[in-house]
Each structure stands twice: as structure tokens, then as C-alpha cells.
Write a protein that holds these residues in place. Structure first.
Motif, PDB file in Angstrom:
ATOM      1  N   GLY A 280       0.781  -1.229   0.000  1.00 43.99           N
ATOM      2  CA  GLY A 280       0.000   0.000   0.000  1.00 43.99           C
ATOM      3  C   GLY A 280       0.809   1.273   0.000  1.00 43.99           C
ATOM      4  O   GLY A 280       0.293   2.336   0.361  1.00 43.99           O
ATOM      5  N   LEU A 281       2.083   1.214  -0.425  1.00 43.48           N
ATOM      6  CA  LEU A 281       2.941   2.395  -0.431  1.00 43.48           C
ATOM      7  C   LEU A 281       3.432   2.689  -1.844  1.00 43.48           C
ATOM      8  O   LEU A 281       3.381   1.832  -2.729  1.00 43.48           O
ATOM      9  N   ALA A 282       3.906   3.902  -2.047  1.00 42.00           N
ATOM     10  CA  ALA A 282       4.431   4.284  -3.358  1.00 42.00           C
ATOM     11  C   ALA A 282       5.611   3.396  -3.721  1.00 42.00           C
ATOM     12  O   ALA A 282       6.448   3.075  -2.872  1.00 42.00           O
ATOM     13  N   SER A 283       5.694   3.004  -4.973  1.00 40.39           N
ATOM     14  CA  SER A 283       6.717   2.054  -5.405  1.00 40.39           C
ATOM     15  C   SER A 283       8.123   2.600  -5.201  1.00 40.39           C
ATOM     16  O   SER A 283       8.432   3.733  -5.579  1.00 40.39           O
ATOM     17  N   GLY A 284       8.982   1.766  -4.596  1.00 39.89           N
ATOM     18  CA  GLY A 284      10.378   2.115  -4.416  1.00 39.89           C
ATOM     19  C   GLY A 284      11.171   1.852  -5.685  1.00 39.89           C
ATOM     20  O   GLY A 284      10.664   1.286  -6.661  1.00 39.89           O
ATOM     21  N   LYS A 285      12.447   2.227  -5.670  1.00 38.92           N
ATOM     22  CA  LYS A 285      13.260   2.149  -6.882  1.00 38.92           C
ATOM     23  C   LYS A 285      13.439   0.711  -7.353  1.00 38.92           C
ATOM     24  O   LYS A 285      13.380   0.428  -8.553  1.00 38.92           O
ATOM     25  N   CYS A 286      13.665  -0.227  -6.439  1.00 43.35           N
ATOM     26  CA  CYS A 286      13.832  -1.629  -6.845  1.00 43.35           C
ATOM     27  C   CYS A 286      12.534  -2.192  -7.415  1.00 43.35           C
ATOM     28  O   CYS A 286      12.550  -2.953  -8.386  1.00 43.35           O
TER      29      CYS A 286
END
Length: 552
Positions: free
Chosen positions: A419-425
């Protein structure tokens, strides 16, 4: 084995190994654990007690590491599961959906040109697909198309269901099929039920029909529910797929597979890649019959430790190449399924790192370095526990094809799954889901038998999103397709034992030291929410054939 592990031998590691720890031979975790214990004891008798023991193994070897850490604390001090799944038996929950869905796309809804693009199938299957690769079944399908028109409209590309799981379901579920049948006499072949269920009959139990029980269930599963809510499929398609797809026939009613060369045939006249002869199929007017699991079987695999519950204390570096584009059966979302089970059980997952790399780079050496420093810290400061001794640079991370770290840290794998904004990986190596997640199940993928709710209640709760009013006009179809109700994934697995399966508070021996377990407040599903309780006017009865309702 020695050639593959030369680097580890050069680092000073000793290697112990047994074919009884190869899951190509069996998935009996009691036998696997007993073998691992004996191997370790034999090593210690010959060479003395090692500083620590770290597991390294892929796929089935990764499953064993997660389950050993849970079921046999002290056997492994650390783990590096490669291409992991949390366990084997919960894979069947979504893998058994593959051929019914492929048969729907290829045959039952063949007039829908959308399914001619393999990637379009992911809106319901969830698993990865790639429209730009050639399926390994193309040649077989071309040959079969000379005899069977169903093979003439092949999809462009390939799905994980086809590339990864085709042919494996019969090995688990069809008592009449074994691919190495020529190794046995015909008399012996006819006497054996060739299934995974039968192989672990002591845990699954057996019915009066003489066949081992199974854990697979799809009663109430609304395939493609998320796609419907998001507007990715129409109501007509949603109803058609759920009416068309039934369950697998009971084992005593299954016939032999029609897999051409695997059955000893020379021509593909009797080919069926979908095993449709063993499926229950239907139409909107006459919906297919769904499958009901044995509660005894589900109870048995929970209590025997064949289900990964997430209760692990040791340091873990869950590592894999990113193979979703291939598409490969070792899908990357399985690592996050394991993580969420750990977090749910313990309130955190800070003892598990997830590393993912381009397929051309293998970061095993770096993983061993991190584990070695982590274990050295534990030996020197056991009172700080596992998480307290984690090296400062031990984080989630991802690598490119040359071994460069693209990103590292606690937020790099954030995404839709938590439920969080997508991280770089996550942006570099996006994960996919499964058919059950697309039907509303959690990423843990461990709900064998969902709690059912009446269709009317699901409508009142707004389960169908913006299409609620429109689908209310098709309630007669819904009731015909789901006569016993639809899944309520806000409640936990209906068949999971209610008592504590693993005792808490017992120190775990790691590298010769007793470590206090690190439990924190976790999210535990106790049943319906208060909001749902207001809507729920009466208990939902879930009758199961042969099982008294009070046992539910």
C-alpha cells in the motif's frame, strides 16, 4: 555439487548435502528435516561443531530453509533461500487455477480476441506473461492443430501458467499419471495412486473412497474480481469466466492425462495440454461445479509444519534473479508473500532481506559476506538478538547485470503489495500477483478455504465497486454461479486451526547461543470487522461434504 560450490569452499565453508533434501524426490518435510539433522550430526561427529550453519538452496531448497527455520529452530543458524516460495502446498492454491483459466481463454472464450495476447490474460491470472517470447509448447500445438482445431488460434507470447506450471498439476493431483511410468511394471502402476496427496497420506488423511484427501478448494472464489472493479473486464466476462471454471474432478473420477510423448504416444492425436477431461466446466446457464477441500487435509498440513506461518527468528537473505519477464515459475512476488507472513506472525520482518538481481549477475558472494558479519555479531553480542546484530549496511537491495547496486534501503521494495508508493527496486523489477490475489486474497497466498458470505451481503458491502448497481441486475446469474456464497478475504482461512500452532516465548539457539524471540504487535485477522458485523445479519453456514458443520 562441489564444482558449483567451489567459491564457498574457498571461503572456508564446509558443505553437507543429501538427495533426500532434493524436492524433486519428495516434499515430505518431516523426512527432509530428519535428513538434515542427521547430516549435521554426522558432520559434527567427524569435524566438530561449526561456528554456524547457513542454508543455501533454490526453489524446493528455499522452501526447506523457511520450514526448517520455523519447525526446527537451531537446525539452521541463517538462511539464503534462492528463488524462494514460502512452502510447496500453498503454491497449489493458485497453480491449480492455471489450466482451468488457460482452457477458458483458449477454448471456452476463444471468440474473444483479447486473449490472443498472452499479457492480457494476467488481468485474471495475475501471474506474469510476455507477448514477445515463444512458448515452449508452440511446436506441440502446431502439430496438434493438424488434428484439433482448438490449437489453431494460439496466443501470442507465453504466460507463467503455461511456461512454469503446465504438466505439474497432474503430478500432484492425478492418481493415474506419473511421467516415469516406464520404470514400473504395469501391475504395480495400476495399484498406486500417483499423487503428492498420496505420498503424504499420513498428513492429508484419506477418504472412504481410498484416495488421499486434498487441500485444494475454489468454492466462492470470484476470478477476476479486481479486474472487474478496476474496469479491466466487463461484467459479462466476469460472469462467464466464473460460470465456466469449475474445479478439478474427484480423484476417483479422473482419467489418464493426454500429454502425448509423456504418455508414450507417437502422434499428438490424443493431446490435451489443459487436462480438460479432468475438469468440471460449465456455462452461465449451467455453471460448473467448484471444488471443496478436505478440512482434515488442511488441518493436517498446518499441524505437520508443511505450511510456512512466518514464525522464524534467524537472519535471512531471500535472493533471486528477476525472471518474471521470461516468464518463469519462480515469480518474484513469492519473496514478498514470505515477508508478509513473517510480518503477520511476528509484527515485523527485519530479520529478512530481499535481494533481486538481473539474471546475468549472481550476488551470492555478497549475501554470504553479510550473513558472516551478521553471525559474527550474534556470537559476540548474543544479548542484542538477531535484529539488534544486523550489520548497518544489511538492507533490501537490487542489482543490475554488472553487479552494481541500483538501490538499497528499507523502502526500495515498497509497492502496491504493502500500500505504499513504489520504491526504486520495485520500479526496476516489478512483481506480479496470482489468480487468488486478483480474486481479492492477500499477498500471503495462504488461504486454502475462504470464509463465505452471501452474494447479497457482498453487494451490500460494495465488493463490486462502481459496478455494484449494474451487477445487482445480474444477481440471478451470481446466485446460480455461487449458490453457497462468495469469498470474504477479510477473514482468515476458514480451515486454519484456531489454537496456537507454534509456542511463543521459547529462546532460539543460534550459533550456540540462546536468543530471545523478537515478537512485536502484528496484524492478526480475528474475523469480521465491526463494519462487517453490522451488515452480517446471521452466521454464514459453510457446509462441506462429509464434514459436520460444527467442525468448521
Amino acid at each position: 555439487m562441489t564444482r558449483r560450490r567451489m567459491d564457498q569452499l574457498a571461503r572456508g565453508y564446509a558443505i553437507v548435502y543429501s538427495t533426500a533434501n532434493q524436492t524433486r524426490n519428495h516434499y515430505n518435510m518431516w523426512l527432509a528435516e530428519d535428513t538434515a539433522r542427521r547430516l549435521k550430526k554426522q558432520f559434527e561427529a567427524l569435524y566438530g561443531e561449526p561456528m554456524y550453519t547457513v542454508g543455501v538452496g533454490g526453489s524446493g531448497g528455499a522452501i526447506q530453509q523457511y520450514l526448517f527455520a520455523q519447525n526446527a529452530p537451531g537446525l539452521l543458524d541463517a538462511a539464503i533461500p534462492l528463488y524462494s516460495y514460502p512452502d510447496m502446498v500453498t503454491q497449489t492454491i493458485y497453480a491449480f487455477d492455471c489450466e482451468p483459466l488457460e482452457y477458458f481463454f483458449d477454448v471456452q472464450d476463444a471468440d474473444n480476441t483479447r486473449w490472443g495476447d498472452a499479457e492480457e490474460r494476467s488481468v485474471i491470472q495475475g501471474l506474469a506473461a510476455n507477448s514477445n517470447v515463444n512458448s515452449r509448447f508452440n511446436i506441440i500445438s502446431v502439430a496438434a492443430s493438424l488434428f484439433d482445431s482448438r490449437y489453431r488460434n494460439r496466443a501470442n507470447g507465453a504466460t507463467e501458467c503455461v511456461e512454469g506450471w503446465r504438466g505439474l498439476v497432474p503430478l500432484v493431483n492425478n492418481p493415474n499419471f506419473v511421467h516415469f511410468f516406464k520404470s514400473f511394471s504395469e501391475d504395480l502402476f495400476d495399484k498406486v495412486h500417483w499423487t503428492h496427496w498420496e505420498n503424504l497420506r499420513q498428513f492429508y488423511g484419506a477418504g472412504e473412497n481410498g484416495y488421499a484427501n486434498t487441500t485444494w478448494d475454489n468454492e466462492g472464489v470470484q476470478y477476476g474480481l479486481k479486474a472487474l472493479v478496476n474496469g479491466d473486464i466487463s461484467i459479462d466476462t466476469f460472469l462467464k469466466v466464473n460460470a465456466s471454471i469449475g474445479g478439478w474432478k474427484a480423484q476417483e473420477n479422473q482419467s489418464d492425462e493426454k500429454l502425448w510423448f509423456l504418455n508414450g504416444g507417437l502422434l499428438p492425436v490424443r493431446l490435451s495440454v489443459w487436462s480438460e477431461q479432468n475438469l468440471n466446466t460449465g456455462t452461465i446457464a449451467n455453471p460448473a461445479k467448484r471444488s471443496r477441500a478436505s478440512l482434515e487435509a488442511i488441518n493436517g498440513v498446518y499441524r505437520s509444519g508443511h505450511v510456512f506461518l512466518g514464525d522464524v527468528e534467524i537472519p535471512i537473505v531471500d535472493m533471486r534473479h528477476y525472471l518474471d519477464k521470461k516468464p518463469d515459475m519462480h515469480h518474484s512476488s513469492a519473496s514478498f508473500s514470505a515477508r508478509e507472513r513473517i510480518r503477520r506472525a511476528r509484527g515485523h520482518a527485519e530479520n529478512q532481506l530481499i535481494w533481486m538481481s538481473h539474471k546475468d549477475y549472481n550476488p551470492l558472494g555478497e549475501a554470504l559476506d553479510v550473513i558472516d558479519r551478521w553471525m559474527s555479531n550474534i556470537v559476540e553480542n548474543p544479548s542484542k538478538g538477531v535484529v539488534g546484530n544486523r550489520p548497518e549496511d544489511a538492507h533490501d537491495r537490487c542489482f543490475d547485470k554488472k553487479g552494481n547496486v541500483l538501490a538499497a534501503g528499507s523502502e526500495v521494495w515498497n509497492g502496491e503489495w504493502n500500500g505504499l508508493a513504489s520504491g526504486k527496486c520495485m520500479r526496476e523489477y516489478p512483481i506480479h500477483s496470482t489468480s487468488r490475489q486478483e480474486a481479492g486474497a492477500p499477498i500471503t497466498d495462504d488461504v486454502f478455504k475462504c470464509a463465505l458470505q452471501p452474494v447479497e451481503r457482498a453487494l451490500a458491502k460494495g465488493v463490486y465497486g462502481p459496478h455494484t448497481e449494474e451487477i445487482t441486475g445480474r444477481i440471478d446469474d451470481l446466485l446460480r454461479i455461487f449458490p453457497t456464497g462468495v469469498c470474504n478475504y477479510n477473514e482468515q482461512d476458514l480451515a486454519r486451526p484456531k489454537d496456537q500452532l507454534i509456542p511463543r516465548g521459547i529462546p532460539v539457539k543460534i550459533a550456540g547461543h540462546l536468543i530471545d524471540p523478537d515478537y512485536r504487535q502484528g496484524k492478526v485477522l480475528q474475523g469480521a470487522s465491526a463494519e462487517e458485523a453490522e451488515i452480517k445479519s446471521a452466521p454464514v453456514s459453510v457446509p462441506v461434504e462429509g464434514v459436520p458443520e460444527q467442525e468448521l
